[in-house]
Design an enzyme around this catalytic site. Structure first.
Site, mmCIF file in Angstrom:
data_model
loop_
_atom_site.group_PDB
_atom_site.id
_atom_site.type_symbol
_atom_site.label_atom_id
_atom_site.label_comp_id
_atom_site.label_asym_id
_atom_site.label_seq_id
_atom_site.Cartn_x
_atom_site.Cartn_y
_atom_site.Cartn_z
ATOM 1 C CD GLN A 11 6.488 -5.190 -3.022
ATOM 2 O OE1 GLN A 11 7.254 -6.027 -3.472
ATOM 3 N NE2 GLN A 11 6.714 -3.884 -3.168
ATOM 4 C CB THR A 97 12.401 5.009 2.362
ATOM 5 O OG1 THR A 97 12.957 5.092 1.033
ATOM 6 C CG2 THR A 97 12.098 6.422 2.831
ATOM 7 C CE1 TYR A 121 7.411 6.729 0.522
ATOM 8 C CE2 TYR A 121 9.711 6.752 -0.178
ATOM 9 C CZ TYR A 121 8.652 6.114 0.434
ATOM 10 O OH TYR A 121 8.831 4.862 0.986
#
Length: 283
Positions: A11, A97, A121
């Site tokens: 993206q 993140t 993650y």
């Protein structure tokens, strides 16, 4: 400036290509992040004046059973990139993140707040941050959250797909964060690079998310209103929608320090309209 970008189909990479068409974008075939040495070699071969890493292992639930590969891609590869950039004294931007935090409390986390990821993650991305910091040089880690665009897989496209066959949906409402347009992330990365090039003292960890903060259920309702879809959204707790990887409940991020780069927090509601228009043009 010769800009090298790791990633070509994600993206953020797609939005970077729209804004920096003269940059060099490396696909997985050209630079496989599961081979960190290949990433360093790519920087040596292209001799860029700045590098942005827009590639990552993002399969959050799959990472629970695949943490070694996630760590190689999200930590060891960025480490190799950052070291290669530091050796050449060129800017390096790494996207990270909100999942590096445990999601406790209800106040926005500052960039220097203690980290405690809940899932594999998040651990892999935090290891990447630490490696980039350790490499030194001219670097920035840009933590973001809830990325959406007209490309790839994301919450906006999932909601639109589901609304094609359903008129009512249950959506989690106890996870709060900032939906963030991939286009704005790309613009932020491009704004950071020249400042790093001028002043290595601006190196550090920064937060960048869309505002205002919302729940996934709030986000879903906004999507359906903006798209003109008649869908009833019922908020549910995360416990009613179990996933292999635990998600943080509080993903609010304090974005104030982005003023260093002259960047304001974007309004995701405006960006949502642009993405829906983009999707409309594609159909």
């Amino acid at each position: 400036m010769t800009l090298l970008v790791f990633g070509s189909s994600g993206q953020v990479a797609i939005e970077l290509a729209r804004r920096a068409p003269d940059a060099v974008f490396l696909s997985r075939a050209e630079a496989d992040l599961s081979d960190p040495d290949a990433c360093a070699a790519a920087i040596a071969a292209h001799a860029p004046s700045a590098v942005i890493n827009a590639a990552a292992y993002t399969a959050v639930d799959k990472a629970e059973d695949d943490e070694a590969l996630a760590t190689t891609i999200n930590a060891k590869a960025p480490a190799a990139m950052a070291e290669a950039c530091a050796a050449r004294d060129i800017p390096f931007v790494q996207i990270s993140t909100d999942y590096v935090f445990d999601g406790s409390g209800d106040t926005p986390r500052a960039p220097d707040a203690p980290t405690a990821p809940l899932n594999a993650y998040g651990r892999s991305k935090l290891a990447g941050e630490e490696a980039v910091r350790a490499a030194g040089g001219r670097w920035a880690v840009l933590r973001t959250s809830w990325v959406f665009s007209a490309h790839g897989n994301n919450f906006v496209k999932t909601m639109l797909r589901l609304s094609g066959t359903r008129d009512a949906l249950n959506v989690v409402d106890d996870q709060i964060g900032g939906p963030t347009s991939a286009a704005r992330i790309a613009e932020a990365c491009l704004a950071i690079v020249p400042v790093l090039a001028r002043d290595a003292g601006t190196s550090g960890v920064y937060h960048f998310t869309g505002g205002p903060d919302a729940s996934w259920a709030d986000f879903a309702r906004a999507i359906f209103v903006a798209a003109g879809r008649q869908v009833t959204v019922t908020g549910i707790p995360s416990s009613d929608y179990p996933t292999p990887a635990r998600r943080p409940l509080n993903s609010r991020l304090d974005c104030a320090t982005l003023a260093t780069f002259g960047i304001d927090r974007p309004d995701w509601r405006r960006d949502l309209g642009e993405v829906l228009q983009d999707l409309g043009e594609q159909t």
